[in-house]
Each structure stands twice: as structure tokens, then as C-alpha cells.
Design a protein around this motif. Sequence first.
Motif, short mmCIF file in Angstrom:
data_model
loop_
_atom_site.label_atom_id
_atom_site.label_comp_id
_atom_site.label_asym_id
_atom_site.label_seq_id
_atom_site.Cartn_x
_atom_site.Cartn_y
_atom_site.Cartn_z
N GLY A 1 -47.90 18.57 -32.18
CA GLY A 1 -48.54 19.74 -31.31
C GLY A 1 -49.80 19.72 -30.46
O GLY A 1 -50.16 20.55 -29.79
N GLU A 2 -50.34 18.49 -30.44
CA GLU A 2 -51.43 18.17 -29.83
C GLU A 2 -51.07 17.74 -28.54
O GLU A 2 -49.92 17.06 -28.27
N THR A 3 -51.92 17.97 -27.36
CA THR A 3 -51.61 17.42 -25.98
C THR A 3 -52.76 16.39 -25.83
O THR A 3 -54.00 16.63 -25.85
N GLN A 4 -52.43 15.17 -25.32
CA GLN A 4 -53.19 14.39 -24.97
C GLN A 4 -53.61 14.27 -23.26
O GLN A 4 -52.37 14.33 -22.49
N TYR A 5 -54.61 14.03 -22.91
CA TYR A 5 -54.78 13.86 -21.45
C TYR A 5 -55.39 12.41 -21.19
O TYR A 5 -56.03 12.10 -21.90
#
Length: 154
Positions: free
Chosen positions: A77-81
Motif C-alpha cells: 500500500g505504500e508508494t515509493q518515489y
Amino acid sequence: MTRRTLALVALVVVALAALVPTVNTYVAQRQQLSELRTQVAQQEAEVEDLRAQVARWEDPSYVAARARERLLFAMPGETQYRLTDTSGRDVPLTEAQQAAEEAKEGEWFSVLWESVEGSSRLTPEDIPDEVGSTDEDVPEQDPADDTDDEDTDQ
């Protein structure tokens, strides 16, 4: 000197000859024992540090934090940039990545040597012309030839 005095001096010399190596050995062994005790104390401190590290790795939150840092893992559910600099290259996110990038570049002397080797492989086409020596700047006839032509016309 009497015989008694001579016998006493001989007895003292024999006793010293027997005791001096023994005392030297005793002192050397005491020094070695002291050094070994110091070494054992250092190794015991190292073992305690290693046990503390093992205890940290048994903690699931520590393992998750290291996985995020080293392997760039993300929780569901996390988004990495991913950050990039102006050249479009990735910006190293961790110290480990920075160290790996520096190691990839190599030592300064190996970079210098590669530059020297590369410059020895240059061809004349790779070297730019000097200023003012282009074909347009050079006249087709030699000025000395022009004076000869004028002399023959007269």
C-alpha cells in the motif's frame, strides 16, 4: 681471603646463575599473562557487541527498517518515489548506495591511469585543429610563388 669467604662467594655466584634465568622466565610469563588477559577482555567485549547485534536482528521492526534502507523494500500500500538529479541519474538514497557508487568509480590513480591509456589511443582525427590553421585560412598559393610570377610577366 679465607676459604670460607671464597666458598661463600662461589655459593652466591652459583645461586645467582641458577636464579636469574628462572626470575627472567617468571617476569616474561607474567607480562605475557597480562597481555593475554587484556586480549580476552577485548574479545569478550566484542562478543557482547555481536550478541547485541544478533538480538537486534531478532526484532522484526529492526529487520523491516534495514530491508527498507538497504533493499528499498516497501510495505503493501505504500508508494515509493525515486529522486533524480538534473542529469537524470538516480540520487543515492542510502550511505551504502553512496559507498557503492564511489567504489564503482574507482580509486583516483586508476581513473588517472585509464585517462593516460585513453589519451595514448587518440588518432589525429580526434585532436582538434589549432586556431587559425583551418583550410580556409591557408592560401592556395605560396606568397613566394606570387613574386616569381610577377617577375616572369615583365
